[in-house]
Design a protein around this motif. Sequence first.
Motif, PDB file in Angstrom:
ATOM      1  N   ALA A 281       0.833  -1.201   0.000  1.00  0.00           N
ATOM      2  CA  ALA A 281       0.000   0.000   0.000  1.00  0.00           C
ATOM      3  C   ALA A 281       0.868   1.252   0.000  1.00  0.00           C
ATOM      4  O   ALA A 281       1.924   1.291   0.642  1.00  0.00           O
ATOM      5  CB  ALA A 281      -0.920   0.009   1.218  1.00  0.00           C
ATOM      6  N   VAL A 282       0.410   2.280  -0.702  1.00  0.00           N
ATOM      7  CA  VAL A 282       1.089   3.575  -0.660  1.00  0.00           C
ATOM      8  C   VAL A 282       0.314   4.559   0.214  1.00  0.00           C
ATOM      9  O   VAL A 282       0.818   5.625   0.559  1.00  0.00           O
ATOM     10  CB  VAL A 282       1.269   4.161  -2.080  1.00  0.00           C
ATOM     11  N   ALA A 283      -0.926   4.188   0.562  1.00  0.00           N
ATOM     12  CA  ALA A 283      -1.742   5.018   1.444  1.00  0.00           C
ATOM     13  C   ALA A 283      -2.901   4.172   1.962  1.00  0.00           C
ATOM     14  O   ALA A 283      -3.223   3.115   1.415  1.00  0.00           O
ATOM     15  CB  ALA A 283      -2.278   6.251   0.720  1.00  0.00           C
ATOM     16  N   VAL A 284      -3.500   4.649   3.028  1.00  0.00           N
ATOM     17  CA  VAL A 284      -4.712   4.042   3.585  1.00  0.00           C
ATOM     18  C   VAL A 284      -5.770   5.132   3.642  1.00  0.00           C
ATOM     19  O   VAL A 284      -5.504   6.244   4.118  1.00  0.00           O
ATOM     20  CB  VAL A 284      -4.449   3.454   4.989  1.00  0.00           C
ATOM     21  N   LEU A 285      -6.967   4.826   3.139  1.00  0.00           N
ATOM     22  CA  LEU A 285      -8.067   5.792   3.122  1.00  0.00           C
ATOM     23  C   LEU A 285      -8.976   5.539   4.318  1.00  0.00           C
ATOM     24  O   LEU A 285      -9.364   4.394   4.588  1.00  0.00           O
ATOM     25  CB  LEU A 285      -8.869   5.671   1.829  1.00  0.00           C
ATOM     26  N   ILE A 286      -9.336   6.616   5.016  1.00  0.00           N
ATOM     27  CA  ILE A 286     -10.182   6.524   6.210  1.00  0.00           C
ATOM     28  C   ILE A 286     -11.256   7.605   6.127  1.00  0.00           C
ATOM     29  O   ILE A 286     -10.966   8.745   5.751  1.00  0.00           O
ATOM     30  CB  ILE A 286      -9.352   6.707   7.498  1.00  0.00           C
ATOM     31  N   LEU A 297      -9.106   1.556   4.143  1.00  0.00           N
ATOM     32  CA  LEU A 297      -8.966   0.985   2.801  1.00  0.00           C
ATOM     33  C   LEU A 297      -7.558   1.226   2.258  1.00  0.00           C
ATOM     34  O   LEU A 297      -7.225   2.355   1.894  1.00  0.00           O
ATOM     35  CB  LEU A 297     -10.006   1.616   1.864  1.00  0.00           C
ATOM     36  N   PRO A 298      -6.714   0.194   2.201  1.00  0.00           N
ATOM     37  CA  PRO A 298      -5.387   0.366   1.605  1.00  0.00           C
ATOM     38  C   PRO A 298      -5.494   0.508   0.085  1.00  0.00           C
ATOM     39  O   PRO A 298      -6.320  -0.155  -0.556  1.00  0.00           O
ATOM     40  CB  PRO A 298      -4.657  -0.934   1.980  1.00  0.00           C
ATOM     41  N   ILE A 299      -4.664   1.366  -0.498  1.00  0.00           N
ATOM     42  CA  ILE A 299      -4.636   1.510  -1.958  1.00  0.00           C
ATOM     43  C   ILE A 299      -3.197   1.445  -2.447  1.00  0.00           C
ATOM     44  O   ILE A 299      -2.259   1.828  -1.743  1.00  0.00           O
ATOM     45  CB  ILE A 299      -5.287   2.823  -2.416  1.00  0.00           C
TER      46      ILE A 299
END
Length: 354
Positions: A281-286, A297-299
């Motif tokens: 993952a390069v980021a996690v969405l919250i 949500l990892p992206i």
Amino acid sequence: MLVAGCGTNQAAHYAVRWPNARVVGIDVSEASVAFARTLKREHRLDNLELRCHPVERATEIDERFDCVVCTGVLHHLADPVAGLRALRDVLAEGGAMHLMLYAPYGRTGVYMLQEYCRRLGIDSTQAEIDDLTATLRALPADHPLVPLLRASPDFSQRAGVADALLHPRDRAYSVPALFAFLADGGVHFGRWLRQAPYLPDCGALAGSPHAARLAALPAHEAYAAIELFRGTMVRHAVIAYRSSADASAAAPTFSGDAWLDYVPLRLPDTIEVRERLPAGAVAVLINRNHTFTDLYLPIDAAREDLLRRVDGRRTIAQIAGEDRGLARSFFEQLWRWDQVVFDRAAHEAATAGA
């Protein structure tokens, strides 16, 4: 827009947030309406109208509204179904209704303390509320009410303590009871305001041995099961419609090509976290409105690139370029995880023109 049971400031909030909308606020409390009128004058809210009027008699206003908001009100009425039917009758065709009702399992501690107060004959005088507030500090650390005391701002004020623990009328609705209530009121479920907590493909349940079983259930049965699994939901917030046709028309679809014309809009409470990431993952969405910590949500880099192109103006087709397969799955995932909503005006205009 009708804000039903608007209290002291809810209608003013909507009038500020949507200055081009005409907002009508009603409440049975003369004191609440008087305070709201003070806000209207102070903030020059020319788009706000206020009336002292009961929710159950909303049809006497003799208007239809594109949007009806009623949160934290119906479960206090003597006849909640009558209130819901009245709101349905003033909702315009194609309009949407935002409802919030208490949920039972996360409010177990509240109902225990309500019974405690009844047994002791505690009333709502200032002295009694002060004594009750002081007594709450002595609750055992593992009492079911303690997490709500920490998390809810209501318990920091006398009025909030009285409303939560001393209100003479208070109902709660499990998911099955909620769906029955909507049916009795003549409205149709559209979606949860924040839907990810109810979906089997979002959060920890998606990786559990029961994920496939939950996904195979009819949607309303899966919602009911997941409410039991999560255990601490204190409220249910839904978007409802006058008809099943209105509910279906409002739902985004990712079959066919309609989704290509949607303009994705990031929700204001969504954030990207770039620390302590899962592998790949390069980021996690919250979404910060979610109260369950498993809803992140990892992206990867390809999805992050799509997300960067979301500007509130471009359609998914313009964002996606040639990689439409990834875009379809990713934007549907973003919607289910409460990361985006869609402006579908371009698609609807194209459809009308055809």
